[in-house]
Scaffold this motif. Structure first.
Motif, PDB file in Angstrom:
ATOM      1  N   VAL A 112      25.734  34.190  31.518  1.00 59.90           N
ATOM      2  CA  VAL A 112      27.109  34.329  32.007  1.00 59.90           C
ATOM      3  C   VAL A 112      27.105  34.832  33.445  1.00 59.90           C
ATOM      4  N   MET A 113      26.283  35.819  33.719  1.00 59.57           N
ATOM      5  CA  MET A 113      26.206  36.359  35.066  1.00 59.57           C
ATOM      6  C   MET A 113      25.760  35.287  36.064  1.00 59.57           C
ATOM      7  N   TYR A 114      24.741  34.539  35.671  1.00 60.79           N
ATOM      8  CA  TYR A 114      24.245  33.501  36.570  1.00 60.79           C
ATOM      9  C   TYR A 114      25.300  32.415  36.782  1.00 60.79           C
ATOM     10  N   GLY A 115      25.984  32.004  35.723  1.00 62.31           N
ATOM     11  CA  GLY A 115      27.001  30.961  35.843  1.00 62.31           C
ATOM     12  C   GLY A 115      28.116  31.358  36.790  1.00 62.31           C
ATOM     13  N   ILE A 116      28.599  32.595  36.680  1.00 66.27           N
ATOM     14  CA  ILE A 116      29.658  33.075  37.584  1.00 66.27           C
ATOM     15  C   ILE A 116      29.168  33.068  39.027  1.00 66.27           C
ATOM     16  N   ALA A 117      27.941  33.563  39.221  1.00 68.57           N
ATOM     17  CA  ALA A 117      27.383  33.619  40.578  1.00 68.57           C
ATOM     18  C   ALA A 117      27.247  32.219  41.180  1.00 68.57           C
ATOM     19  N   GLN A 118      26.720  31.271  40.408  1.00 69.89           N
ATOM     20  CA  GLN A 118      26.507  29.918  40.918  1.00 69.89           C
ATOM     21  C   GLN A 118      27.829  29.252  41.292  1.00 69.89           C
ATOM     22  N   ILE A 119      28.843  29.381  40.440  1.00 67.87           N
ATOM     23  CA  ILE A 119      30.132  28.732  40.712  1.00 67.87           C
ATOM     24  C   ILE A 119      30.783  29.320  41.958  1.00 67.87           C
ATOM     25  N   LEU A 120      30.813  30.636  42.058  1.00 63.08           N
ATOM     26  CA  LEU A 120      31.485  31.271  43.197  1.00 63.08           C
ATOM     27  C   LEU A 120      30.731  31.031  44.504  1.00 63.08           C
ATOM     28  N   LEU A 121      29.386  30.942  44.437  1.00 64.29           N
ATOM     29  CA  LEU A 121      28.628  30.603  45.640  1.00 64.29           C
ATOM     30  C   LEU A 121      28.909  29.160  46.070  1.00 64.29           C
ATOM     31  N   SER A 122      28.891  28.257  45.106  1.00 67.28           N
ATOM     32  CA  SER A 122      29.089  26.840  45.432  1.00 67.28           C
ATOM     33  C   SER A 122      30.521  26.549  45.859  1.00 67.28           C
ATOM     34  N   GLU A 123      31.479  27.269  45.327  1.00 69.62           N
ATOM     35  CA  GLU A 123      32.883  27.112  45.715  1.00 69.62           C
ATOM     36  C   GLU A 123      33.187  27.868  47.007  1.00 69.62           C
ATOM     37  N   GLN A 124      32.188  28.589  47.524  1.00 65.26           N
ATOM     38  CA  GLN A 124      32.266  29.337  48.784  1.00 65.26           C
ATOM     39  C   GLN A 124      33.356  30.416  48.759  1.00 65.26           C
ATOM     40  N   VAL A 125      33.583  30.940  47.537  1.00 65.07           N
ATOM     41  CA  VAL A 125      34.465  32.111  47.410  1.00 65.07           C
ATOM     42  C   VAL A 125      33.732  33.340  47.939  1.00 65.07           C
ATOM     43  N   ILE A 126      32.417  33.351  47.753  1.00 67.52           N
ATOM     44  CA  ILE A 126      31.566  34.441  48.232  1.00 67.52           C
ATOM     45  C   ILE A 126      30.370  33.830  48.950  1.00 67.52           C
ATOM     46  N   LYS A 127      29.614  34.699  49.621  1.00 66.82           N
ATOM     47  CA  LYS A 127      28.439  34.224  50.346  1.00 66.82           C
ATOM     48  C   LYS A 127      27.128  34.714  49.736  1.00 66.82           C
ATOM     49  N   ARG A 128      27.186  35.800  49.023  1.00 63.57           N
ATOM     50  CA  ARG A 128      25.960  36.385  48.461  1.00 63.57           C
ATOM     51  C   ARG A 128      26.308  37.157  47.197  1.00 63.57           C
ATOM     52  N   VAL A 129      25.270  37.461  46.422  1.00 65.93           N
ATOM     53  CA  VAL A 129      25.462  38.170  45.155  1.00 65.93           C
ATOM     54  C   VAL A 129      24.471  39.327  45.077  1.00 65.93           C
ATOM     55  N   LEU A 130      24.987  40.470  44.661  1.00 70.15           N
ATOM     56  CA  LEU A 130      24.125  41.624  44.398  1.00 70.15           C
ATOM     57  C   LEU A 130      24.245  41.970  42.913  1.00 70.15           C
ATOM     58  N   VAL A 131      23.131  41.891  42.208  1.00 72.12           N
ATOM     59  CA  VAL A 131      23.087  42.232  40.776  1.00 72.12           C
ATOM     60  C   VAL A 131      22.440  43.597  40.639  1.00 72.12           C
ATOM     61  N   LEU A 132      23.172  44.539  40.076  1.00 74.75           N
ATOM     62  CA  LEU A 132      22.667  45.905  39.899  1.00 74.75           C
ATOM     63  C   LEU A 132      22.420  46.185  38.414  1.00 74.75           C
ATOM     64  N   CYS A 133      21.350  46.915  38.148  1.00 73.15           N
ATOM     65  CA  CYS A 133      21.016  47.276  36.766  1.00 73.15           C
ATOM     66  C   CYS A 133      20.414  48.681  36.754  1.00 73.15           C
ATOM     67  N   PRO A 134      20.382  49.349  35.595  1.00 74.21           N
ATOM     68  CA  PRO A 134      20.011  50.762  35.590  1.00 74.21           C
ATOM     69  C   PRO A 134      18.527  51.065  35.485  1.00 74.21           C
ATOM     70  N   SER A 135      17.653  50.055  35.313  1.00 76.87           N
ATOM     71  CA  SER A 135      16.239  50.383  35.111  1.00 76.87           C
ATOM     72  C   SER A 135      15.340  49.269  35.617  1.00 76.87           C
ATOM     73  N   LEU A 136      14.077  49.605  35.842  1.00 81.06           N
ATOM     74  CA  LEU A 136      13.083  48.626  36.269  1.00 81.06           C
ATOM     75  C   LEU A 136      12.839  47.572  35.193  1.00 81.06           C
ATOM     76  N   THR A 137      12.938  47.992  33.936  1.00 74.12           N
ATOM     77  CA  THR A 137      12.730  47.052  32.830  1.00 74.12           C
ATOM     78  C   THR A 137      13.764  45.941  32.873  1.00 74.12           C
ATOM     79  N   ILE A 138      15.027  46.315  33.037  1.00 68.74           N
ATOM     80  CA  ILE A 138      16.097  45.321  33.089  1.00 68.74           C
ATOM     81  C   ILE A 138      15.977  44.483  34.348  1.00 68.74           C
ATOM     82  N   GLU A 139      15.639  45.127  35.461  1.00 66.81           N
ATOM     83  CA  GLU A 139      15.484  44.402  36.726  1.00 66.81           C
ATOM     84  C   GLU A 139      14.438  43.297  36.589  1.00 66.81           C
TER      85      GLU A 139
END
Length: 858
Positions: A112-139
């Protein structure tokens, strides 16, 4: 604040308007892309679409806009929040396009996160994406998943021709985030300066950046150590506009998030077989026996290994904190070594401890491989708040070790989430994960997973308000006991202990079995069916030889000064310098075993301890004994106006709780909110008739605005007697005490061979009218069931009668005109008790339960 007990979570989710201007963004053309990305998981597609419409349609500029639109159309939200302003005031990030997406663990948040990022980047609503997570394991897990999706050519070819084909560059914060990048980073990098380009990336503002926050409950949770996360998101220098959170545990402690725009619940995931089903302990007979608990856990694990033989199943034990985890590891390894009859070193290789402690840092990297048969790990011991982010699919048993690892909806959902992913070899089936919880916690699991979020409205009982009822406040006295240790010496060297009776008759042992049968009932969350599992449990045993070794070790070590006689036919007298022969002591043990029908050389722990205790008088140093003596007593004045507030969740009144309130209750409320809660509660027909009771306010002689009772005996006492006009002519006032923190009495009791200390707060205190001599009288009452003469009640009775005897003697000596009476009461006693109160005979009253406890004590 909501006024009904339970809400269907779906009714708390904010609706995103689907009627938007498709000339701004048309999601219909993205259907092919979504089909390839999500497959048959339609909930993922729906979550992506709603998120994109919310962020990019132009219908909303901030979360406040969405909340305002929903509040006017959602009756449930209007019940929960009395005004729109009160709702807005509780939003965490309301002045940005912020919202949360609640997807159960194991249902594919990363897609879901990737799908939202791809659509908004391709539609040029945004220019970049920052994904934040709480641990190295999740990262690490997100980086791997996003890199795989970004390199999927079929996915890239499905991007609509009218859109810019953006192949995202997956990076971390070691590089400046450029146009088209998706940067995945542990959130600590955003506020640590070392090696991070985050600060440089947003020097000109981040209004063209999409921020996706994984495990977003960390942003707001009160117990979180990640408080800087929220500060980074709302920092005006960064000027972020588009922010989404993703979590499978959308709770602030026990409160559900108020900014969720899409939810696919754990119940939905189980029902649709996207994750494992769950069975949990419905009823168990362990009685907190650690040895039996361990055996059941190990037997479960071995049964699971047989049932799911295509993989190597993992069991996870969840503790409340790091200290508990470290202690448990040592215990666990010892039990595992004994249970499987393996060397301790081999047992250690099967157990992996995972915490945030630096000494366990390397173990985090081992998690990636624990599913593999090449890894020896079968058991993971973890801290509750560190269980997220693991992509371990082979978890088939979860053991919450303490209640504190399982005492909130956040923790319950986190713990359950660890075992939900289905291993590839069992895709298409629905395996079951077993939660070996204490049976008293089962209702918490049931309530969570059955999608009934109990957002508890609480009724407050208080004396802290300004109303006419405050005239019933009063003051009582107790005693502060100051004690000292005194050593009593005796002439131990001349003491002789006669063991002739023990030699003749043996030691009283109990007949024993070394194995017992026990059952545990499990309830399946999907079918609600009860499954009973049988266990054969081994009792811990000690050999006769080990018991003898222990006795003779104590003979040689202790400074005992008594002489012993009567051991053996020769009536020899023994001392430390002349120990009895080993075979003589063994004869006593063997004789005792024969008397109890015990064969062989093994004794259960209880019998071994009984034998050792029989000789323990020889092991005590006889120079003196320590006793505690009261050296001074001082009065404590306890005022009812100082009694603490008590609150009860409305669900309490579905069962054994009752709230008593005066008929003019609306005059005594501490707030409009409490009045609204009562109005809703009293008009809710789903509650049993016993949940509340209105009392004539002239007969409600207590300073409390409302009174809570628990169970039928207390309810009858208040409803049928204490608030009846004919019983009140000699009662000035009364109070229902709190469980802790007001009038406390210490007592001690024996549990087996051990003495335990405790304290209790009697249930009721009645202030009677002064007698003809002007003496102020108080009756202190403890309510119990009929004939409840338990060991603890006997001990409470003894301690309380002694306490009030001491208090009355001191009051008389000091010339203070007060008298205190104490009674245990059960329903059989109520009528005669009030007869004695009404006729001024309270000083001669002895209840049937008093008499039972007194006689049994004697």
């Amino acid at each position: 604040m909501n006024y009904k007990i339970k809400y269907d979570q779906s009714k708390l989710v904010l609706n995103v308007n689907q009627n938007y201007n498709k000339s701004i963004i048309d999601l219909d053309k993205w259907q092919f892309f979504l089909d390839i990305l999500c497959g048959d998981r339609d909930y993922q597609k729906e979550a992506i679409k709603k998120s994109v419409i919310y962020l990019a349609s132009g219908l909303y500029t901030t979360l406040e806009d969405l909340v305002g639109e929903n509040y006017g159309n959602n009756i449930e939200l209007q019940k929960k929040y009395s005004t729109l302003e009160s709702y807005l005031s509780e939003l965490q990030i309301k002045e940005k396009l912020f919202a949360n997406i609640d997807l159960a663990t194991g249902t594919g948040k990363s897609y879901v996160m990737y799908g939202i990022a791809q659509i908004l980047l391709s539609e040029q609503v945004i220019k970049r994406v920052l994904v934040l997570c709480p641990s190295l394991t999740i990262e690490s897990s997100l980086f791997e998943k996003f890199s795989e999706l970004a390199s999927n050519k079929e996915l890239m070819h499905s991007i609509p021709e009218t859109c810019k084909v953006v192949v995202p560059n997956i990076i971390d914060a070691n590089s400046t985030i450029s146009v088209g990048d998706i940067c995945i980073e542990n959130v600590h990098a955003v506020y640590n300066n070392t090696g991070s380009s985050i600060k440089d990336s947003f020097t000109n503002g981040g209004e063209d950046t999409l921020i996706l926050n994984d495990e977003s409950h960390h942003i707001f949770n009160k117990t979180s150590d990640l408080k800087l996360w929220k500060q980074f998101l709302i920092n005006p220098n960064n000027n972020f506009k588009y922010i989404l959170g993703f979590t499978g545990t959308a709770y602030l402690e026990n409160e559900y998030f108020n900014d969720v725009i899409y939810r696919f619940s754990l119940r939905n995931a189980i029902d649709n077989k996207f994750v494992k089903s769950v069975e949990y302990v419905h009823k168990d007979d362990l009685n907190n026996d650690l040895n039996f608990k361990m055996q059941k856990i190990f037997q479960n694990h071995n049964e699971i290994k047989r049932k799911y033989s295509k993989i190597k199943p993992i069991s996870i034990v969840v503790t409340k904190d790091i200290k508990s985890a470290k202690i448990l590891v040592n215990q666990f390894v010892n039990y595992l070594s004994e249970f499987e009859s393996i060397d301790k070193q081999i047992a250690e290789s099967k157990v992996l401890i995972v915490t945030s402690s630096p000494e366990h840092k390397e173990n985090l990297f081992k998690l990636k491989n624990v599913d593999s048969r090449e890894s020896s790990v079968e058991w993971i011991i973890s801290v509750s708040m560190l269980t997220e982010g693991w992509d371990v699919k082979n978890v088939f048993q979860i053991i919450p070790w303490e209640d504190k690892a399982f005492n909130s909806k956040l923790l319950i959902s986190q713990v359950l989430g660890r075992g939900l992913r289905i291993p590839k070899k069992y895709v298409g089936t629905q395996p079951i994960v077993t939660v070996f919880n204490h049976d008293s916690w089962s209702k918490n699991i049931e309530g969570l997973v059955n999608e009934i979020l109990e957002i508890e409205t609480r009724i407050i009982s208080t004396v802290k308000y300004s109303g006419e009822r405050t005239k019933y406040n009063f003051k009582v006295k107790s005693i502060d006991y100051t004690k000292e240790e005194i050593e009593n010496f005796n002439n131990a060297s001349t003491q002789t202990l006669d063991y002739s009776n023990t030699w003749k008759n043996g030691i009283n042992l109990k007949s024993q079995l070394t194995e017992i049968k026990r059952k545990t009932e499990y309830e399946n969350l999907l079918t609600t069916k009860i499954n009973t599992r049988d266990y054969t449990l081994k009792l811990k045993t000690t050999s006769v030889n080990d018991v003898l070794n222990k006795i003779f070790k104590e003979f040689s070590l202790r400074d005992w000064e008594s002489k012993i006689m009567g051991i053996g036919d020769d009536n020899a007298v023994y001392s430390k310098q002349n120990l009895p022969p080993r075979d003589v002591i063994e004869k006593i043990i063997r004789k005792s075993m024969i008397n109890a029908g015990i064969d062989g050389n093994e004794l259960i722990e209880e019998n071994a301890q009984k034998i050792f205790t029989s000789f323990s008088t020889l092991f005590r140093k006889r120079k003196g004994t320590i006793q505690h003596s009261v050296i001074s007593t001082q009065y404590i004045d306890l005022k009812t106006q100082d009694i603490r507030n008590e609150s009860k969740g409305l669900s309490s009144f579905k069962a054994e709780e009752t709230v008593f309130l005066p008929d003019n209750y609306y005059k005594e409320f501490i707030s409009d909110e409490q009045e609204n809660i009562f109005d809703q509660f009293l008009n809710d027909d789903s509650f049993p008739r016993s949940s509340s009771c209105n009392i004539n306010h002239f007969n409600f002689k207590t300073p409390m605005n409302v009174v809570f009772t628990f169970g039928e005996p207390e309810r009858i006492f208040v409803r049928d007697y204490l608030t009846e006009h004919d019983n009140l002519k000699n009662i000035d006032s009364w109070i229902k005490s709190r469980d802790v923190g007001f009038y406390s009495i210490e007592y001690s009791y024996k549990l087996g061979s051990h003495s335990k200390l405790g304290s209790f707060n009697p249930d009721f205190i009645l202030k009677l009218k002064k007698d003809e001599l002007g003496v102020q009288r108080f009756v202190i009452i403890e309510i119990k069931e009929n004939k409840d003469d338990s060991i603890i009640n006997k001990s409470k009775y003894k301690a309380a009668t002694q306490h009030f005897h001491t208090l009355n003697d001191k009051l008389k000596k000091d010339g203070i005109q007060e008298l205190y009476y104490f009674n245990f009461l059960s329903p059989d006693d109520y009528e005669i008790f009030f007869d004695y109160v009404n006729n001024n005979k309270i000083e001669t009253f002895i209840s049937g339960l008093d008499n039972l406890l007194k006689n049994n004590e004697e």
